[in-house]
Motif scaffolding. Structure first.
Motif, PDB file in Angstrom:
ATOM      1  N   MET A  34       0.850  -1.188   0.000  1.00  0.00           N
ATOM      2  CA  MET A  34       0.000   0.000   0.000  1.00  0.00           C
ATOM      3  C   MET A  34       0.883   1.235   0.000  1.00  0.00           C
ATOM      4  O   MET A  34       1.974   1.230   0.579  1.00  0.00           O
ATOM      5  N   ASP A  35       0.421   2.278  -0.661  1.00  0.00           N
ATOM      6  CA  ASP A  35       1.151   3.541  -0.653  1.00  0.00           C
ATOM      7  C   ASP A  35       0.957   4.225   0.695  1.00  0.00           C
ATOM      8  O   ASP A  35      -0.140   4.220   1.264  1.00  0.00           O
ATOM      9  N   GLY A  36       2.043   4.826   1.192  1.00  0.00           N
ATOM     10  CA  GLY A  36       1.978   5.513   2.470  1.00  0.00           C
ATOM     11  C   GLY A  36       2.361   6.973   2.346  1.00  0.00           C
ATOM     12  O   GLY A  36       2.787   7.438   1.283  1.00  0.00           O
ATOM     13  N   SER A  37       2.232   7.689   3.437  1.00  0.00           N
ATOM     14  CA  SER A  37       2.559   9.110   3.466  1.00  0.00           C
ATOM     15  C   SER A  37       4.063   9.314   3.619  1.00  0.00           C
ATOM     16  O   SER A  37       4.747   8.514   4.265  1.00  0.00           O
ATOM     17  N   ARG A  38       4.567  10.383   3.036  1.00  0.00           N
ATOM     18  CA  ARG A  38       5.992  10.719   3.159  1.00  0.00           C
ATOM     19  C   ARG A  38       6.247  11.647   4.341  1.00  0.00           C
ATOM     20  O   ARG A  38       7.381  11.999   4.632  1.00  0.00           O
ATOM     21  N   SER A  39       5.197  12.026   5.038  1.00  0.00           N
ATOM     22  CA  SER A  39       5.292  12.970   6.149  1.00  0.00           C
ATOM     23  C   SER A  39       5.890  12.319   7.396  1.00  0.00           C
ATOM     24  O   SER A  39       5.880  11.095   7.555  1.00  0.00           O
ATOM     25  N   THR A  40       6.384  13.170   8.300  1.00  0.00           N
ATOM     26  CA  THR A  40       6.923  12.676   9.569  1.00  0.00           C
ATOM     27  C   THR A  40       5.841  12.575  10.648  1.00  0.00           C
ATOM     28  O   THR A  40       6.120  12.116  11.753  1.00  0.00           O
ATOM     29  N   SER A  41       4.635  13.002  10.339  1.00  0.00           N
ATOM     30  CA  SER A  41       3.557  12.908  11.320  1.00  0.00           C
ATOM     31  C   SER A  41       3.082  11.460  11.435  1.00  0.00           C
ATOM     32  O   SER A  41       3.256  10.652  10.517  1.00  0.00           O
ATOM     33  N   ARG A  42       2.505  11.139  12.559  1.00  0.00           N
ATOM     34  CA  ARG A  42       2.009   9.780  12.792  1.00  0.00           C
ATOM     35  C   ARG A  42       0.901   9.449  11.796  1.00  0.00           C
ATOM     36  O   ARG A  42      -0.023  10.240  11.591  1.00  0.00           O
ATOM     37  N   GLN A  43       1.003   8.274  11.192  1.00  0.00           N
ATOM     38  CA  GLN A  43       0.028   7.832  10.202  1.00  0.00           C
ATOM     39  C   GLN A  43      -0.645   6.544  10.674  1.00  0.00           C
ATOM     40  O   GLN A  43       0.027   5.615  11.121  1.00  0.00           O
ATOM     41  N   GLU A  44      -1.963   6.500  10.593  1.00  0.00           N
ATOM     42  CA  GLU A  44      -2.705   5.293  10.937  1.00  0.00           C
ATOM     43  C   GLU A  44      -3.323   4.705   9.674  1.00  0.00           C
ATOM     44  O   GLU A  44      -3.735   5.443   8.775  1.00  0.00           O
ATOM     45  N   LEU A  45      -3.361   3.387   9.605  1.00  0.00           N
ATOM     46  CA  LEU A  45      -3.950   2.717   8.458  1.00  0.00           C
ATOM     47  C   LEU A  45      -4.615   1.432   8.911  1.00  0.00           C
ATOM     48  O   LEU A  45      -4.352   0.934  10.015  1.00  0.00           O
ATOM     49  N   THR A  46      -5.462   0.899   8.067  1.00  0.00           N
ATOM     50  CA  THR A  46      -6.165  -0.345   8.371  1.00  0.00           C
ATOM     51  C   THR A  46      -6.015  -1.303   7.198  1.00  0.00           C
ATOM     52  O   THR A  46      -6.251  -0.927   6.041  1.00  0.00           O
ATOM     53  N   TRP A  47      -5.600  -2.514   7.503  1.00  0.00           N
ATOM     54  CA  TRP A  47      -5.525  -3.561   6.477  1.00  0.00           C
ATOM     55  C   TRP A  47      -6.822  -4.352   6.521  1.00  0.00           C
ATOM     56  O   TRP A  47      -7.225  -4.854   7.572  1.00  0.00           O
ATOM     57  N   ASP A  48      -7.458  -4.455   5.361  1.00  0.00           N
ATOM     58  CA  ASP A  48      -8.758  -5.118   5.291  1.00  0.00           C
ATOM     59  C   ASP A  48      -8.666  -6.629   5.126  1.00  0.00           C
ATOM     60  O   ASP A  48      -9.693  -7.311   4.993  1.00  0.00           O
ATOM     61  N   GLY A  49      -7.449  -7.164   5.127  1.00  0.00           N
ATOM     62  CA  GLY A  49      -7.291  -8.608   4.997  1.00  0.00           C
ATOM     63  C   GLY A  49      -7.237  -9.089   3.563  1.00  0.00           C
ATOM     64  O   GLY A  49      -7.248 -10.304   3.315  1.00  0.00           O
ATOM     65  N   ARG A  50      -7.154  -8.150   2.626  1.00  0.00           N
ATOM     66  CA  ARG A  50      -7.084  -8.517   1.213  1.00  0.00           C
ATOM     67  C   ARG A  50      -5.640  -8.542   0.736  1.00  0.00           C
ATOM     68  O   ARG A  50      -4.817  -7.721   1.136  1.00  0.00           O
ATOM     69  N   LYS A  51      -5.342  -9.492  -0.153  1.00  0.00           N
ATOM     70  CA  LYS A  51      -4.032  -9.544  -0.786  1.00  0.00           C
ATOM     71  C   LYS A  51      -3.991  -8.528  -1.929  1.00  0.00           C
ATOM     72  O   LYS A  51      -4.999  -7.911  -2.268  1.00  0.00           O
ATOM     73  N   SER A  52      -2.825  -8.400  -2.529  1.00  0.00           N
ATOM     74  CA  SER A  52      -2.675  -7.450  -3.635  1.00  0.00           C
ATOM     75  C   SER A  52      -3.549  -7.814  -4.823  1.00  0.00           C
ATOM     76  O   SER A  52      -3.969  -6.937  -5.595  1.00  0.00           O
ATOM     77  N   ASP A  53      -3.865  -9.118  -5.004  1.00  0.00           N
ATOM     78  CA  ASP A  53      -4.710  -9.532  -6.123  1.00  0.00           C
ATOM     79  C   ASP A  53      -6.197  -9.459  -5.793  1.00  0.00           C
ATOM     80  O   ASP A  53      -7.046  -9.839  -6.599  1.00  0.00           O
ATOM     81  N   GLY A  54      -6.519  -8.972  -4.588  1.00  0.00           N
ATOM     82  CA  GLY A  54      -7.915  -8.818  -4.201  1.00  0.00           C
ATOM     83  C   GLY A  54      -8.507 -10.002  -3.469  1.00  0.00           C
ATOM     84  O   GLY A  54      -9.617  -9.909  -2.931  1.00  0.00           O
ATOM     85  N   SER A  55      -7.794 -11.118  -3.419  1.00  0.00           N
ATOM     86  CA  SER A  55      -8.309 -12.295  -2.721  1.00  0.00           C
ATOM     87  C   SER A  55      -8.125 -12.138  -1.212  1.00  0.00           C
ATOM     88  O   SER A  55      -7.309 -11.337  -0.747  1.00  0.00           O
ATOM     89  N   ALA A  56      -8.896 -12.913  -0.455  1.00  0.00           N
ATOM     90  CA  ALA A  56      -8.835 -12.829   1.003  1.00  0.00           C
ATOM     91  C   ALA A  56      -7.625 -13.590   1.538  1.00  0.00           C
ATOM     92  O   ALA A  56      -7.350 -14.718   1.115  1.00  0.00           O
ATOM     93  N   ALA A  57      -6.913 -12.961   2.445  1.00  0.00           N
ATOM     94  CA  ALA A  57      -5.772 -13.620   3.083  1.00  0.00           C
ATOM     95  C   ALA A  57      -6.280 -14.553   4.178  1.00  0.00           C
ATOM     96  O   ALA A  57      -7.282 -14.255   4.838  1.00  0.00           O
ATOM     97  N   PRO A  58      -5.635 -15.690   4.374  1.00  0.00           N
ATOM     98  CA  PRO A  58      -6.068 -16.604   5.435  1.00  0.00           C
ATOM     99  C   PRO A  58      -5.723 -16.052   6.815  1.00  0.00           C
ATOM    100  O   PRO A  58      -4.819 -15.222   6.960  1.00  0.00           O
ATOM    101  N   ALA A  59      -6.440 -16.503   7.810  1.00  0.00           N
ATOM    102  CA  ALA A  59      -6.121 -16.109   9.183  1.00  0.00           C
ATOM    103  C   ALA A  59      -4.732 -16.620   9.535  1.00  0.00           C
ATOM    104  O   ALA A  59      -4.295 -17.668   9.063  1.00  0.00           O
ATOM    105  N   GLY A  60      -4.026 -15.858  10.350  1.00  0.00           N
ATOM    106  CA  GLY A  60      -2.676 -16.272  10.725  1.00  0.00           C
ATOM    107  C   GLY A  60      -1.867 -15.116  11.273  1.00  0.00           C
ATOM    108  O   GLY A  60      -2.407 -14.060  11.623  1.00  0.00           O
TER     109      GLY A  60
END
Length: 229
Positions: free
Chosen positions: A142-168
């Motif tokens: 995922m693309d992120g911010s270049r800033s020095t400020s704190r950045q929060e993000l959420t991963w939805d559990g999807r792989k780069s190809d759009g498929s669901a990642a297994p639990a683990g």
């Protein structure tokens, strides 16, 4: 599910250690008493014209006293360490069921979105967030911010190809070069719910899924949103 691991094993280990120390102290006491009886008997029955040299007995008496003091000091130290470990375990139990934020990049994925954060030490020329599985294979970027400020993000559990990642077990990696093209080390945190604790070797850790979290790495803790409401 709430889990508390290694408690029985730790209790058995503590009991065995206490038994060993008690046996050592008891053996020393028996030897010490026997030595005093031997010394007293020999002093009472010594030849007045050729008295026994008491220097050797005195030296042994001093050595016995020093060993006895050392064992007593070790026992007191062990008791203090046991009390400290028990207090830490009791404190850890209060975290079960709470949502915490902790420093680190590892986390467990159970099918629900995972929240995390990162902070760069200086501005980057580009920032890429990598999600890796337990084998270190990148499953999502995922693309992120270049800033020095704190950045929060959420991963939805999807792989780069759009498929669901297994639990683990997964981890987050931040790839961010500075103006000199040198990769920087970002400060990362993960969020999750404490499901249990582990205790062993005098150390107690929290569990977020399968991910162990040291107590000193916890930045914040709060009741789940639904419970808080």
């Amino acid at each position: 599910m709430t889990t508390i691991n290694n408690t029985a094993a730790q209790t058995a280990s503590t009991a065995a250690a206490a038994t060993t120390k008690s046996s050592a102290a008891g053996k020393l006491t028996q030897d010490y008493d026997s030595f005093l009886k031997l010394l007293t008997t020999q002093m009472q029955n010594q030849d007045p014209l050729s008295p026994t040299d008491s220097n050797e007995f005195t030296n042994q008496l001093v050595q016995f006293s020093q060993v006895e003091q050392q064992i007593n000091q070790n026992e007191k130290l062990e008791k203090l360490l046991t009390m400290q470990s028990n207090n830490q375990t009791q404190a850890s139990l209060g975290f079960i069921g709470l949502d915490v934020e902790a420093t680190g990049s590892a986390f467990s994925y159970d099918g629900s979105p995972v929240k995390m954060s990162y902070t760069l030490p200086e501005a980057s020329t580009s920032t890429t967030i990598q999600i890796k599985n337990e084998k270190g294979v990148v499953v999502r970027t995922m693309d992120g911010s270049r800033s020095t400020s704190r950045q929060e993000l959420t991963w939805d559990g999807r792989k780069s190809d759009g498929s669901a990642a297994p639990a683990g077990d997964y981890s987050m990696s931040v790839v961010a070069p500075n103006a000199s093209a040198k990769l920087m080390t970002a400060t990362t945190t993960t969020f999750g719910r404490v499901s249990g604790i582990e205790s062993g070797n005098g150390v107690t850790t929290l569990l977020m899924g399968n991910t162990p979290i040291k107590m000193e790495n916890v930045l914040s803790a709060r009741p789940p949103a639904a419970a808080a409401a």
